[in-house]
Design an enzyme around this catalytic site. Structure first.
Site, PDB file in Angstrom:
ATOM      1  N   ASN A  76      -7.425  -3.790  14.317  1.00 49.74           N
ATOM      2  CA  ASN A  76      -8.802  -4.039  13.852  1.00 49.74           C
ATOM      3  C   ASN A  76      -8.866  -5.186  12.832  1.00 49.74           C
ATOM      4  OD1 ASN A  76      -7.713  -2.921  11.558  1.00 49.74           O
ATOM      5  ND2 ASN A  76      -9.081  -1.159  11.457  1.00 49.74           N
ATOM      6  N   HIS A  96      -7.073  -5.418  10.066  1.00 46.17           N
ATOM      7  CA  HIS A  96      -6.815  -5.088   8.665  1.00 46.17           C
ATOM      8  C   HIS A  96      -5.536  -5.753   8.157  1.00 46.17           C
ATOM      9  CE1 HIS A  96      -4.509  -1.043   9.545  1.00 46.17           C
ATOM     10  NE2 HIS A  96      -3.699  -2.062   9.595  1.00 46.17           N
ATOM     11  N   ASP A 151       0.811  -1.226   0.000  1.00 46.01           N
ATOM     12  CA  ASP A 151       0.000   0.000   0.000  1.00 46.01           C
ATOM     13  C   ASP A 151       0.842   1.273   0.000  1.00 46.01           C
ATOM     14  OD1 ASP A 151       0.954  -0.353   2.597  1.00 46.01           O
ATOM     15  OD2 ASP A 151      -0.989  -0.935   3.403  1.00 46.01           O
TER      16      ASP A 151
HETATM   17  P1  PGA Z   1       2.349  -2.164  12.564  1.00 43.62           P
HETATM   18  O1  PGA Z   1       1.140  -2.158  11.559  1.00 43.62           O
HETATM   19  O2  PGA Z   1       3.325  -3.146  12.011  1.00 43.62           O
HETATM   20  O3  PGA Z   1       2.875  -0.757  12.542  1.00 43.62           O
HETATM   21  O4  PGA Z   1       1.802  -2.589  13.877  1.00 43.62           O
HETATM   22  C1  PGA Z   1       0.631  -3.365  11.107  1.00 43.62           C
HETATM   23  C2  PGA Z   1      -0.552  -3.067  10.235  1.00 43.62           C
HETATM   24  O5  PGA Z   1      -1.256  -2.088  10.529  1.00 43.62           O
HETATM   25  O6  PGA Z   1      -0.778  -3.812   9.285  1.00 43.62           O
END
Ligand code: PGA
EC number: 3.5.99.6
Length: 244
Positions: A134, A136, A65
């Site tokens: 959440n 995602h 992304d």
């Molecule tokens: P993080 O994010 O590695 O910064 O915890 C993971 C994500 O949101 O996919």
């Protein structure tokens, strides 16, 4: 889903790097899906440590992304992150590294082009994933259709808040991003999901013990034939305690 339990973030990072390096050595033209955020940073550090032994010259990468509206050189863009944390330190050819262009004039066309590029590369051999609190994956927040392809998303407030730590203030966190869709991610031949820390314990328990539904995007991984999870003790501490 195959789960490997490790002690902590360092061991998760080391094991993940080892896993990727084995693939890179084995495949003639490896196509690796990459992720940003805090989770894969340690893995990138270990990959860089191996740069004298292992060449990345034949590797192609696709990131999950990118924020909409940030240029490639913006310090908060995922382009910048990837150059800074990995690409600038290894012998990968920059033209073989791909991220969605969040500054594209025609974002819908950009999404289609991204899909085409993944297909033309022969699809992703191993996709690295983190998971949001959440559930995602990429920027596919809850209720994203499992059939989604690469698309523009309005970011969930919880996701913007989770990422504010990389910005000066919440106003600066972009409101949109381009993300690979859930179906796009599921087309990867293998998925390597990394999870560390007690703040992700509930998410991991939900993933392992909860139902497959669009309220929790990562739950789709139960339908994938080859998912490896490397999780540390803290992240696994909620397993067995998920309330249905
Ligand atoms: P993080 O994010 O590695 O910064 O915890 C993971 C994500 O949101 O996919």
């Amino acid at each position: 889903m195959n789960i490997t339990k490790v002690k902590d973030y360092e061991e998760m990072s080391f094991r993940a790097a080892e896993y990727l390096l084995k693939k890179i050595v084995k495949l003639k033209k490896p196509v690796i899906g990459l992720a940003t955020g805090s989770t894969p940073e340690g893995m990138y550090k270990y990959l860089i440590e191996k740069k004298e032994e292992i060449s990345f010259k034949n590797v192609t990468t696709f990131n999950l992304d990118e924020y909409v509206g940030l240029s490639k050189d913006d310090q908060n863009s995922y382009h910048f992150y990837m150059n800074d944390k990995l690409f600038n330190h290894i012998d990968i050819k920059k033209e073989n590294t791909h991220l969605p262009n969040g500054a594209a004039k025609d974002l819908k066309q950009e999404c289609r082009d991204y899909e085409d590029a993944i297909r033309e590369a022969g699809f992703i051999d191993v996709q690295i994933l983190g998971i949001g609190v959440n559930g995602h994956i990429g920027f596919n927040d809850p209720e994203t259709p499992f059939t989604s392809r690469t698309h523009v998303v309005d970011l969930d407030e919880s996701t913007r808040k989770a990422n504010v730590r990389f910005f000066q203030s919440i106003e600066e966190v972009p409101r949109q991003a381009i993300t690979m869709g859930i179906e796009t991610i599921m087309e990867s031949k293998e998925i390597l999901l990394l999870i560390s820390g007690k703040e992700k314990a509930h998410s991991l328990a939900r993933l392992i013990e909860g139902p497959v539904d669009e309220k929790f995007p990562a739950s789709i991984l139960h339908k994938h034939a080859h998912v490896e999870i490397i999780a540390d003790e803290a992240a696994l501490s909620g397993v067995g305690k998920y309330l249905h």
